[in-house]
Design an enzyme around this catalytic site. Structure first.
Site, mmCIF file in Angstrom:
data_model
loop_
_atom_site.group_PDB
_atom_site.id
_atom_site.type_symbol
_atom_site.label_atom_id
_atom_site.label_comp_id
_atom_site.label_asym_id
_atom_site.label_seq_id
_atom_site.Cartn_x
_atom_site.Cartn_y
_atom_site.Cartn_z
ATOM 1 N N ARG A 163 0.790 -1.288 -0.055
ATOM 2 C CA ARG A 163 0.060 -0.249 0.057
ATOM 3 C C ARG A 163 1.184 1.154 -0.019
ATOM 4 O O ARG A 163 0.326 2.420 0.553
ATOM 5 C CB ARG A 163 -0.839 0.019 1.286
ATOM 6 C CG ARG A 163 -2.212 -0.926 1.281
ATOM 7 C CD ARG A 163 -3.050 -0.419 2.182
ATOM 8 N NE ARG A 163 -3.811 -1.876 2.536
ATOM 9 C CZ ARG A 163 -4.081 -1.915 3.716
ATOM 10 N NH1 ARG A 163 -3.507 -1.380 4.887
ATOM 11 N NH2 ARG A 163 -4.967 -3.165 4.292
ATOM 12 N N ARG A 189 -3.728 6.382 0.652
ATOM 13 C CA ARG A 189 -4.397 7.308 1.337
ATOM 14 C C ARG A 189 -3.450 8.385 2.293
ATOM 15 O O ARG A 189 -4.011 9.254 2.823
ATOM 16 C CB ARG A 189 -5.586 6.967 2.036
ATOM 17 C CG ARG A 189 -6.710 6.624 1.136
ATOM 18 C CD ARG A 189 -7.890 6.434 1.637
ATOM 19 N NE ARG A 189 -7.818 4.947 2.407
ATOM 20 C CZ ARG A 189 -8.437 4.321 3.162
ATOM 21 N NH1 ARG A 189 -9.587 4.909 3.529
ATOM 22 N NH2 ARG A 189 -8.233 3.273 3.716
ATOM 23 N N ARG A 240 -7.246 11.016 -6.012
ATOM 24 C CA ARG A 240 -8.578 10.290 -5.967
ATOM 25 C C ARG A 240 -10.011 11.278 -6.115
ATOM 26 O O ARG A 240 -10.673 10.820 -6.600
ATOM 27 C CB ARG A 240 -8.450 9.557 -4.470
ATOM 28 C CG ARG A 240 -10.042 8.704 -4.455
ATOM 29 C CD ARG A 240 -9.811 7.758 -3.254
ATOM 30 N NE ARG A 240 -11.306 7.220 -3.002
ATOM 31 C CZ ARG A 240 -11.430 6.277 -2.319
ATOM 32 N NH1 ARG A 240 -10.299 5.505 -1.461
ATOM 33 N NH2 ARG A 240 -12.791 5.865 -1.953
ATOM 34 N N ASP A 282 -6.677 -3.418 -7.704
ATOM 35 C CA ASP A 282 -7.315 -3.896 -6.468
ATOM 36 C C ASP A 282 -7.223 -5.300 -6.659
ATOM 37 O O ASP A 282 -7.510 -5.814 -7.698
ATOM 38 C CB ASP A 282 -8.608 -3.302 -6.281
ATOM 39 C CG ASP A 282 -9.272 -3.971 -4.971
ATOM 40 O OD1 ASP A 282 -10.091 -4.775 -4.691
ATOM 41 O OD2 ASP A 282 -9.185 -3.044 -3.779
ATOM 42 N N TYR A 316 -14.192 -12.763 -0.527
ATOM 43 C CA TYR A 316 -15.020 -11.581 -0.828
ATOM 44 C C TYR A 316 -16.360 -11.919 -1.780
ATOM 45 O O TYR A 316 -17.345 -11.710 -1.516
ATOM 46 C CB TYR A 316 -13.989 -10.657 -1.549
ATOM 47 C CG TYR A 316 -13.318 -9.922 -0.564
ATOM 48 C CD1 TYR A 316 -13.789 -8.874 0.080
ATOM 49 C CD2 TYR A 316 -11.852 -10.367 -0.625
ATOM 50 C CE1 TYR A 316 -12.794 -8.023 1.136
ATOM 51 C CE2 TYR A 316 -11.057 -9.679 0.323
ATOM 52 C CZ TYR A 316 -11.558 -8.488 1.136
ATOM 53 O OH TYR A 316 -10.653 -7.818 1.918
#
Length: 360
Positions: free
Chosen positions: A31, A35, A44, A81, A158
């Site tokens: 990562r 963010r 973003r 992703d 998921y």
């Protein structure tokens, strides 16, 4: 069309994965594009949503390069992703505010599994391959580019849960109640993962990582049946070139400590570990068969720069002590990804400490 092979100007990451001598231990961060960087948040916002960002090759390239402008990292990793594959299979990926990824059409029956097929990598997933090609062009031979996928088990979690989960009750129940259906699901997802990673390599990815984020939630017998065997399939069947052009494969898992020997024997070039096992213990158990990636506890980055430097030194020395006095065959990383509230200054302190303390 396969991307041409060129050796990056900084190739210590690839050399370390081949367990060759390097001038210092290479470092990249899970990562690393994200963010915690204000420039990422601005890009973003420009994109309007996470999915718009991930599906725009130029913007995905921009956020991939942002951490490399700040820190002397030894590799870039594709911004994408792990759920792009099931999204391309028709499950309808979306992101709910504050809730993470969700699927509009999760897997609920054997009939749902029967409808699944491997997506077209230059069709439904062309935006990923275009991002890889764009990033390789913009990196211009500076550092290697890492492509990645989720593991079959993690992706299936998921797909069946419909999103994140506290106890994985739906996917575990499917595995226990209908093992044949679960294996059919994992089989088609594995086929898709192999095709996906192969296409990323052809588009220009120079190393490949599989994230088995949720393998550690399984009991040992279930891990071996529903996660490990599919990781082994990927390592055995994924074509990734020969010689210097070969893209090394890293198998990373949270909670994979009990299975290190199996993962090292899989045919992958490296095993990534979380922070709950020492690097020295990992090195002793693996015995130089593959490279090792990891494994600073990400929470260390909330400490002071001095404490971060101390912990980096401890991890480097632990690896060396377990590896017969040698620092080779080690890629420094966190034991999991960066969090949004981490300080870029503390990331800078960590990267500098790795390079300075590991200089040969």
């Amino acid at each position: 069309m396969t991307a041409p092979h060129t050796t990056p100007a900084n190739d210590r990451f690839l050399r370390a994965l081949r367990r060759e001598p390097v001038d210092r231990t290479p470092v990249w961060l899970m990562r690393q594009a994200g963010r915690y960087l204000p420039e990422y948040r601005a890009t973003r916002a420009q994109a309007g949503s996470f999915l718009n960002l991930a599906k725009n090759p130029e913007l995905a390239c921009e956020v991939t390069l942002q951490p490399l402008r700040r820190f002397p990292l030894d590799a870039a990793i594709l911004f994408s992703d792990i759920l792009t594959v099931p999204d391309a299979m028709g499950l309808g990926l979306y992101f709910a505010d504050g809730e993470g990824p969700k699927f509009e059409r999760p897997i609920r029956s054997a009939a749902d599994i029967d409808r699944l097929a491997v997506p077209d990598m230059e069709g439904e997933l062309r935006y990923v391959m275009d991002a890889v090609r764009t990033i390789r062009r913009e990196l211009d031979g500076s550092v290697p580019l890492i492509g990645f996928s989720g593991s079959p088990w993690t992706i299936a979690c998921y797909m069946v849960e419909g999103g994140g989960s506290d106890n994985y009750s739906k996917v575990k129940a499917l595995a226990l109640n209908e093992p044949a259906a679960m294996h059919k699901l994992l089989g088609v997802v594995t086929d898709a993962v192999i095709a996906y990673l192969k296409a990323q390599h052809a588009a220009g990815a120079q190393a490949l990582q599989v994230f088995d984020t949720w393998g550690g939630v399984l009991s040992p017998s279930m891990y071996r049946e529903f996660s490990l065997r599919y990781l082994q399939r990927i390592a055995a069947e994924l074509p990734r070139g020969e010689g210097a052009a070969r893209a090394p494969l890293i198998l990373f898992g949270k909670g994979n400590d009990p299975y290190l020997e199996d993962l090292a024997a899989s045919g992958a070039e490296a095993v990534g570990v979380d922070w709950t096992i020492g690097l020295g213990d990992t090195a002793r158990r693996i015995g130089g068969r593959v490279a090792i990636q990891g494994n600073l506890d990400p929470v260390t980055l909330y400490a002071t720069p001095a404490a971060i430097r101390s912990e980096v030194g401890r991890a480097l020395d632990d690896y060396r002590d377990g590896n017969g006095g040698s620092r080779e065959g080690h890629v420094f990383n966190l034991g999991h990804g960066l969090s949004p509230d981490m300080s870029p200054d503390h990331v800078a302190a960590m990267v500098s400490a790795v390079h300075e303390l590991s200089a040969r």
